[in-house]
Motif scaffolding. Structure first.
Motif, mmCIF file in Angstrom:
data_model
loop_
_atom_site.group_PDB
_atom_site.id
_atom_site.type_symbol
_atom_site.label_atom_id
_atom_site.label_comp_id
_atom_site.label_asym_id
_atom_site.label_seq_id
_atom_site.Cartn_x
_atom_site.Cartn_y
_atom_site.Cartn_z
ATOM 1 N N ARG A 103 0.826 -1.210 0.000
ATOM 2 C CA ARG A 103 0.000 0.000 0.000
ATOM 3 C C ARG A 103 0.861 1.262 0.000
ATOM 4 N N LYS A 104 0.418 2.208 -0.783
ATOM 5 C CA LYS A 104 1.210 3.407 -1.014
ATOM 6 C C LYS A 104 1.612 4.111 0.289
ATOM 7 N N ASP A 105 0.671 4.293 1.186
ATOM 8 C CA ASP A 105 1.029 4.995 2.420
ATOM 9 C C ASP A 105 0.959 4.081 3.641
ATOM 10 N N GLY A 106 1.172 2.804 3.399
ATOM 11 C CA GLY A 106 1.040 1.810 4.469
ATOM 12 C C GLY A 106 2.301 1.611 5.296
ATOM 13 N N ALA A 107 2.263 0.580 6.116
ATOM 14 C CA ALA A 107 3.357 0.312 7.061
ATOM 15 C C ALA A 107 4.599 -0.260 6.378
ATOM 16 N N ALA A 146 -5.536 -11.982 -10.165
ATOM 17 C CA ALA A 146 -6.011 -10.770 -9.504
ATOM 18 C C ALA A 146 -5.333 -10.566 -8.152
ATOM 19 N N VAL A 147 -4.041 -10.789 -8.144
ATOM 20 C CA VAL A 147 -3.239 -10.666 -6.921
ATOM 21 C C VAL A 147 -3.302 -9.242 -6.363
ATOM 22 N N GLU A 148 -3.405 -8.276 -7.269
ATOM 23 C CA GLU A 148 -3.328 -6.869 -6.852
ATOM 24 C C GLU A 148 -4.477 -6.403 -5.961
ATOM 25 N N ILE A 149 -5.561 -7.186 -5.934
ATOM 26 C CA ILE A 149 -6.646 -6.746 -5.042
ATOM 27 C C ILE A 149 -6.556 -7.370 -3.643
ATOM 28 N N ALA A 150 -5.595 -8.279 -3.456
ATOM 29 C CA ALA A 150 -5.468 -8.967 -2.156
ATOM 30 C C ALA A 150 -5.303 -8.014 -0.969
ATOM 31 N N GLU A 154 -7.846 -7.463 2.281
ATOM 32 C CA GLU A 154 -7.179 -7.830 3.539
ATOM 33 C C GLU A 154 -6.808 -9.306 3.610
ATOM 34 N N VAL A 155 -6.556 -9.855 2.445
ATOM 35 C CA VAL A 155 -6.064 -11.223 2.346
ATOM 36 C C VAL A 155 -4.554 -11.214 2.606
ATOM 37 N N ALA A 156 -3.936 -10.073 2.315
ATOM 38 C CA ALA A 156 -2.490 -9.958 2.476
ATOM 39 C C ALA A 156 -2.106 -8.507 2.736
ATOM 40 N N ASP A 157 -0.896 -8.327 3.309
ATOM 41 C CA ASP A 157 -0.389 -6.972 3.550
ATOM 42 C C ASP A 157 0.282 -6.409 2.310
ATOM 43 N N ALA A 158 0.755 -7.321 1.482
ATOM 44 C CA ALA A 158 1.534 -6.900 0.315
ATOM 45 C C ALA A 158 1.384 -7.937 -0.778
ATOM 46 N N ILE A 159 1.960 -7.648 -1.943
ATOM 47 C CA ILE A 159 1.908 -8.615 -3.037
ATOM 48 C C ILE A 159 3.278 -8.753 -3.699
ATOM 49 N N CYS A 160 3.419 -9.840 -4.439
ATOM 50 C CA CYS A 160 4.569 -9.975 -5.325
ATOM 51 C C CYS A 160 3.982 -10.376 -6.665
ATOM 52 N N ASP A 161 4.051 -9.468 -7.641
ATOM 53 C CA ASP A 161 3.315 -9.693 -8.881
ATOM 54 C C ASP A 161 4.069 -9.114 -10.074
ATOM 55 N N LEU A 162 3.602 -9.467 -11.265
ATOM 56 C CA LEU A 162 4.205 -8.943 -12.488
ATOM 57 C C LEU A 162 3.779 -7.505 -12.710
ATOM 58 N N VAL A 163 4.726 -6.704 -13.117
ATOM 59 C CA VAL A 163 4.476 -5.287 -13.375
ATOM 60 C C VAL A 163 5.051 -4.970 -14.749
ATOM 61 N N SER A 164 4.300 -4.225 -15.556
ATOM 62 C CA SER A 164 4.956 -3.691 -16.751
ATOM 63 C C SER A 164 4.917 -2.169 -16.726
ATOM 64 N N THR A 165 3.746 -1.570 -16.826
ATOM 65 C CA THR A 165 3.703 -0.105 -16.762
ATOM 66 C C THR A 165 3.608 0.404 -15.328
ATOM 67 N N GLY A 166 3.047 -0.395 -14.450
ATOM 68 C CA GLY A 166 2.822 0.053 -13.087
ATOM 69 C C GLY A 166 1.419 0.632 -12.889
ATOM 70 N N THR A 168 -1.511 -0.832 -13.124
ATOM 71 C CA THR A 168 -2.391 -1.697 -12.330
ATOM 72 C C THR A 168 -2.110 -1.508 -10.844
ATOM 73 N N LEU A 169 -0.840 -1.400 -10.498
ATOM 74 C CA LEU A 169 -0.485 -1.157 -9.096
ATOM 75 C C LEU A 169 -1.094 0.160 -8.631
ATOM 76 N N LYS A 170 -0.846 1.181 -9.426
ATOM 77 C CA LYS A 170 -1.319 2.518 -9.083
ATOM 78 C C LYS A 170 -2.836 2.522 -8.884
ATOM 79 N N ALA A 171 -3.531 1.872 -9.807
ATOM 80 C CA ALA A 171 -4.996 1.830 -9.743
ATOM 81 C C ALA A 171 -5.485 1.132 -8.481
ATOM 82 N N ASN A 172 -4.632 0.317 -7.902
ATOM 83 C CA ASN A 172 -5.018 -0.391 -6.683
ATOM 84 C C ASN A 172 -4.365 0.181 -5.432
ATOM 85 N N GLY A 173 -3.830 1.383 -5.553
ATOM 86 C CA GLY A 173 -3.258 2.076 -4.410
ATOM 87 C C GLY A 173 -1.970 1.453 -3.898
#
Ligand code: ATP
Ligand code: ZN
Length: 217
Positions: A103-107, A146-150, A154-166, A168-173
């Motif tokens: 999360r962008k402003d998370g722990a 759909a790892v990015e919505i985890a 609250e299924v997870a604190d963070a993810i490890c996923d494929l990124v190309s432009t970034g 998708t990450l941004k859209a999911n905060g």
């Protein structure tokens, strides 16, 4: 002769991000086939090649086992499966990276912050190897899509996923924190012993591919 019947079996992704580019490459080097979208197996009309169209996840194993002689697959998938195959060429499509994000402003803001956290991923082996290498103990949750919505679920604190432009990450905060693997499509070959006929075919195939790649530049 038996060799005249030898045909190279090449595994490619049936339907996904790599499919069009791979077909385009094969057509670009002069291979002709029809109706590849409908069939699991397609014979080339003018070269001793047949394509096996399967899920990308299955490609490294099929090549490892010698069910297919060659395969086009992402380095990410090859590395995750740990398949015993030979990488013949790196290609310039399917370029992406496997990254840790939170999360962008998370722990979680640095690598150390992953200690004790839960990470959702479709790449448990590569993620675990990376964490081990950095002496970080985290819990992995393996999910297939759909790892990015985890984090939001609250299924997870963070993810490890494929990124190309970034995007998708941004859209999911989420923000990308660590790149685990830089990836691209690779041409892989089985390590099983091949007949002289097949070896010749592979040589011919590579010569065509290399001159095609050069012409593209
Ligand atoms: P399949 O149904 O074959 O299992 P898939 O959904 O696992 O397909 P795709 O999303 O089509 O796979 O991705 C195939 C490959 O494309 C990835 O393994 C990776 O090598 C590459 N790729 C490039 N950019 C990205 C990206 N931004 N996200 C996901 N994969 C990417
Ligand atoms: Zn897949």
């Amino acid at each position: 002769t038996a060799d005249s019947k030898t045909s190279l079996r090449i595994a490619i992704q049936k339907s996904g991000r790599l499919t069009d580019k791979t077909i385009e490459l094969l057509k670009g080097i002069g291979l002709r086939f029809d109706d590849y979208k409908r069939n699991l197996m397609v014979k080339c009309r003018n070269f001793d090649v047949e394509l096996l169209l399967i899920r990308d996840d299955d490609i490294p194993e099929y090549v490892q086992d010698g069910v297919c002689d060659l395969g086009f697959v992402g380095a990410n998938v090859r590395a995750e499966t740990g398949a015993d195959v030979r990488v013949l060429r790196g290609l310039d499509y399917g370029v992406c990276r496997l990254s840790l994000a939170a999360r962008k402003d998370g722990a979680i803001q640095t690598l150390e912050d992953f200690e004790g956290k839960t990470i959702a991923t479709s790449y448990p082996n590569l993620t675990q190897q990376f964490l081990d290498k950095h002496n970080i103990g985290a819990n992995l949750v393996t999910i297939s899509g759909a790892v990015e919505i985890a984090p939001r679920l609250e299924v997870a604190d963070a993810i490890c996923d494929l990124v190309s432009t970034g995007n998708t990450l941004k859209a999911n905060g989420l923000q990308e924190l660590e790149v685990i693997l830089e990836s691209e499509t690779q041409l892989i070959q089985t390590n099983k012993e091949l007949s002289p006929g097949k070896k010749k075919l592979i040589e011919k195939f590579l010569i065509r591919m290399d001159s095609h790649q050069q012409a593209e530049r």
